[in-house]
Enzyme design. Sequence first.
Site, PDB file in Angstrom:
ATOM      1  CD  GLN A  20      -2.975  -1.057   2.268  1.00 50.56           C
ATOM      2  OE1 GLN A  20      -2.742  -1.667   3.309  1.00 50.56           O
ATOM      3  NE2 GLN A  20      -4.065  -0.350   2.109  1.00 50.56           N
ATOM      4  NE  ARG A  77      -0.129  -4.725  11.956  1.00 50.80           N
ATOM      5  CZ  ARG A  77      -1.189  -4.859  11.162  1.00 50.80           C
ATOM      6  NH1 ARG A  77      -2.057  -3.866  11.007  1.00 50.80           N
ATOM      7  NH2 ARG A  77      -1.409  -5.981  10.523  1.00 50.80           N
ATOM      8  CG  HIS A 123      -1.116  -5.982   5.312  1.00 53.99           C
ATOM      9  ND1 HIS A 123      -1.262  -5.320   6.513  1.00 53.99           N
ATOM     10  CD2 HIS A 123      -2.220  -5.646   4.594  1.00 53.99           C
ATOM     11  CE1 HIS A 123      -2.381  -4.615   6.515  1.00 53.99           C
ATOM     12  NE2 HIS A 123      -2.978  -4.790   5.351  1.00 53.99           N
ATOM     13  CG  ASN A 169      -3.637  -7.170   8.060  1.00 54.77           C
ATOM     14  OD1 ASN A 169      -3.804  -6.609   9.130  1.00 54.77           O
ATOM     15  ND2 ASN A 169      -4.371  -6.870   6.985  1.00 54.77           N
ATOM     16  CD  GLU A 170      -8.084  -6.475   8.049  1.00 51.03           C
ATOM     17  OE1 GLU A 170      -8.468  -6.517   6.862  1.00 51.03           O
ATOM     18  OE2 GLU A 170      -8.330  -5.517   8.795  1.00 51.03           O
ATOM     19  CG  ASN A 310      -6.445  -4.969  11.840  1.00 47.23           C
ATOM     20  OD1 ASN A 310      -5.617  -4.725  12.719  1.00 47.23           O
ATOM     21  ND2 ASN A 310      -6.105  -5.185  10.591  1.00 47.23           N
ATOM     22  CE1 TYR A 312      -9.709   0.833   9.645  1.00 42.20           C
ATOM     23  CE2 TYR A 312      -9.645  -1.545   9.892  1.00 42.20           C
ATOM     24  CZ  TYR A 312      -9.012  -0.347   9.599  1.00 42.20           C
ATOM     25  OH  TYR A 312      -7.687  -0.336   9.267  1.00 42.20           O
ATOM     26  CD  GLU A 381      -4.993  -2.516   9.552  1.00 43.92           C
ATOM     27  OE1 GLU A 381      -6.087  -2.248   8.998  1.00 43.92           O
ATOM     28  OE2 GLU A 381      -4.165  -3.299   9.065  1.00 43.92           O
ATOM     29  CD1 TRP A 431      -6.006   2.322   7.304  1.00 44.74           C
ATOM     30  CD2 TRP A 431      -4.299   0.949   7.774  1.00 44.74           C
ATOM     31  NE1 TRP A 431      -5.469   1.914   6.117  1.00 44.74           N
ATOM     32  CE2 TRP A 431      -4.427   1.071   6.371  1.00 44.74           C
ATOM     33  CE3 TRP A 431      -3.285   0.136   8.297  1.00 44.74           C
ATOM     34  CZ2 TRP A 431      -3.563   0.404   5.487  1.00 44.74           C
ATOM     35  CZ3 TRP A 431      -2.453  -0.518   7.418  1.00 44.74           C
ATOM     36  CH2 TRP A 431      -2.596  -0.385   6.036  1.00 44.74           C
ATOM     37  CD  GLU A 438      -8.372   0.976   1.794  1.00 50.51           C
ATOM     38  OE1 GLU A 438      -7.269   1.149   2.324  1.00 50.51           O
ATOM     39  OE2 GLU A 438      -9.200   0.150   2.203  1.00 50.51           O
ATOM     40  CD1 TRP A 439      -6.335  -2.754   0.862  1.00 49.03           C
ATOM     41  CD2 TRP A 439      -4.843  -3.827  -0.423  1.00 49.03           C
ATOM     42  NE1 TRP A 439      -5.241  -3.069   1.641  1.00 49.03           N
ATOM     43  CE2 TRP A 439      -4.319  -3.724   0.893  1.00 49.03           C
ATOM     44  CE3 TRP A 439      -4.072  -4.478  -1.391  1.00 49.03           C
ATOM     45  CZ2 TRP A 439      -3.067  -4.240   1.248  1.00 49.03           C
ATOM     46  CZ3 TRP A 439      -2.829  -4.984  -1.033  1.00 49.03           C
ATOM     47  CH2 TRP A 439      -2.349  -4.870   0.263  1.00 49.03           C
TER      48      TRP A 439
HETATM   49  S1  NCW Z   1      -9.808  -2.994   2.933  1.00 56.34           S
HETATM   50  C1  NCW Z   1      -9.697  -3.313   4.511  1.00 56.34           C
HETATM   51  N1  NCW Z   1      -8.789  -2.626   5.266  1.00 56.34           N
HETATM   52  C2  NCW Z   1      -8.261  -1.376   4.927  1.00 56.34           C
HETATM   53  C3  NCW Z   1      -6.894  -1.615   4.342  1.00 56.34           C
HETATM   54  O1  NCW Z   1      -6.268  -0.444   3.959  1.00 56.34           O
HETATM   55  C4  NCW Z   1      -5.970  -2.375   5.284  1.00 56.34           C
HETATM   56  O2  NCW Z   1      -4.854  -2.863   4.601  1.00 56.34           O
HETATM   57  C5  NCW Z   1      -6.716  -3.518   5.917  1.00 56.34           C
HETATM   58  O3  NCW Z   1      -5.939  -4.122   6.917  1.00 56.34           O
HETATM   59  C6  NCW Z   1      -8.241  -0.721   6.227  1.00 56.34           C
HETATM   60  O4  NCW Z   1      -8.064  -1.854   7.108  1.00 56.34           O
HETATM   61  C7  NCW Z   1      -8.104  -3.067   6.384  1.00 56.34           C
HETATM   62  N2  NCW Z   1     -10.470  -4.181   5.032  1.00 56.34           N
HETATM   63  C8  NCW Z   1     -11.424  -4.869   4.254  1.00 56.34           C
HETATM   64  C9  NCW Z   1     -12.772  -4.509   4.657  1.00 56.34           C
HETATM   65  C10 NCW Z   1     -13.754  -5.515   4.297  1.00 56.34           C
HETATM   66  C11 NCW Z   1     -14.556  -5.179   3.100  1.00 56.34           C
HETATM   67  C12 NCW Z   1     -15.816  -5.949   3.131  1.00 56.34           C
HETATM   68  C13 NCW Z   1     -16.373  -6.216   1.778  1.00 56.34           C
HETATM   69  C14 NCW Z   1     -17.704  -6.892   1.894  1.00 56.34           C
HETATM   70  C15 NCW Z   1     -17.801  -8.180   1.196  1.00 56.34           C
END
Ligand code: NCW
Length: 480
Positions: A20, A77, A123, A169-170, A310, A312, A381, A431, A438-439
């Site tokens: 990112q 981080r 990540h 991560n996630e 994490n 949000y 985050e 974060w 942003e992906w």
């Molecule tokens: S996209 C996402 N994020 C953001 C990203 O910048 C970071 O790298 C991630 O660790 C901010 O924090 C995380 N998370 C994905 C959100 C879920 C989207 C749900 C879609 C519904 C199907």
Amino acid sequence: MPDSYLPKDFLWGFATASYQIEGAPAEDGRGDSIWDTFCRIPGKIAGGESGDVACDSYHRTGEDIALLKQLGAKSYRFSLSWSRIIPLGGRNDPVNQKGIDHYVKFAKDLRAAGIEPMITLFHWDLPEGLDKRYGGLLNKEEFVKDFENYARVCFKAFGSTVKLWITFNEPWCSSILGYSTGLFAPGRTSDRSKSKDGDSSREPWIVGHNFLLAHGAAVKAYRDDFKKQDGGQIGITLNGDWTEPWDPEDPKDREACDRKIEFSICWFGDPIYFGKYPDSMRKQLGDRLPEFTPEEAALVQGSNDFYGMNHYCANYIKHKDTEPELDDFAGNLEMLMQNKKGEWIGPETQSVWLRPMPLGFRKLIKWLSDRYGGPTFYVTENGTSLKGENELPLEELLNDEFRVEYFRGYVGALADAHALDGVDVRGYSAWSLMDNFEWAEGYTTRFGVTYVDYKGGQKRHPKKSAREISKIFDQYIKKD
Ligand code: NCW
């Protein structure tokens, strides 16, 4: 001093991730990751963008450290790009010393600046070589061994310079968004087959299982061969939202709230703390959810020194009475932003999935603390975007009062969780340090406390929140 407080040596700072922010995709021997390839597919990323330049952080390590210092951060981080360290990714592939040197210097420079480095090994940017060679995250035997090897290379290289390690991560995002909805790399979707004969509705669960095993293997490696001399801690970072019932009077909605958390967080948390998947997942997914062998369960159970959280937002949850779809990944329910009375869960942001609700943070961390027997938490985050932020004139954009409010609300809720609910929380990373790639949303969404001028040579301009956040923590962290 408010009634609530955070512990004296609380580590607060900021978070980012390699793909990112870094740019420099072909520099010093870096190999492609699945995100490089994914970004080249037309239509996948807003504006056809990629992380090719991003914040140019690969070339601005000194500037980023100076910024962190200026903002008063106690920790940072960041994640390592696996394909900078082992360009092709595998255990028999060459290690790239230049990649290692870059990150080791960075970690040492952080330490010298009085900032605690916290490293995420993964990540989302899996080396493309592994995806091509054997199907990447889907291949249990190969992926687990290759991740353990990569982790060992890193543990050895950083030694005692790094004391806080995060394996993944996630993993929910990589599994579901990468293998069910196809929004994220490698972009596989479960509607390739809605039939019971198809394998695609198994893929996200297989990937999740492999993440858990790879996490277990890396933690075992750290504990067996590094932890003693390096004195560090290792954990995983899980994402998850709080849930409120759409109709609080309806027991089925209340049950669905817990089920939603089980499908997103406990999918990973339960194996790590209990050695098994949640019953609700087994019930709905049957044999599409892999089984742990006794050896696997033993490897995974107890594999967290701390819980990386994490967080949000929150959602209202409405149960469904119909049979779950084959590709349902949420627990057969609807996620809504409004409840039965038409009340919104929180204000709108630029990200469709994000509506802030600070009290939900306090409730969720307490819920997790109760479920998992009071583990140590690091919030890895937390942050927000603003709807339309990207279109604002610079001056307005820098005056991000909504983000200051967000942090006030969330840090206050965390202090309540600590001081009033007894949750053991030791750190917090906002974060993000700066706006970044942003992906799938490309550069349209800005999560940073620092504005990055993508058209003006990646110049960094701290927003109001960048200056306010240290004051917020100052208010809550106990002095003696
Ligand atoms: S996209 C996402 N994020 C953001 C990203 O910048 C970071 O790298 C991630 O660790 C901010 O924090 C995380 N998370 C994905 C959100 C879920 C989207 C749900 C879609 C519904 C199907």
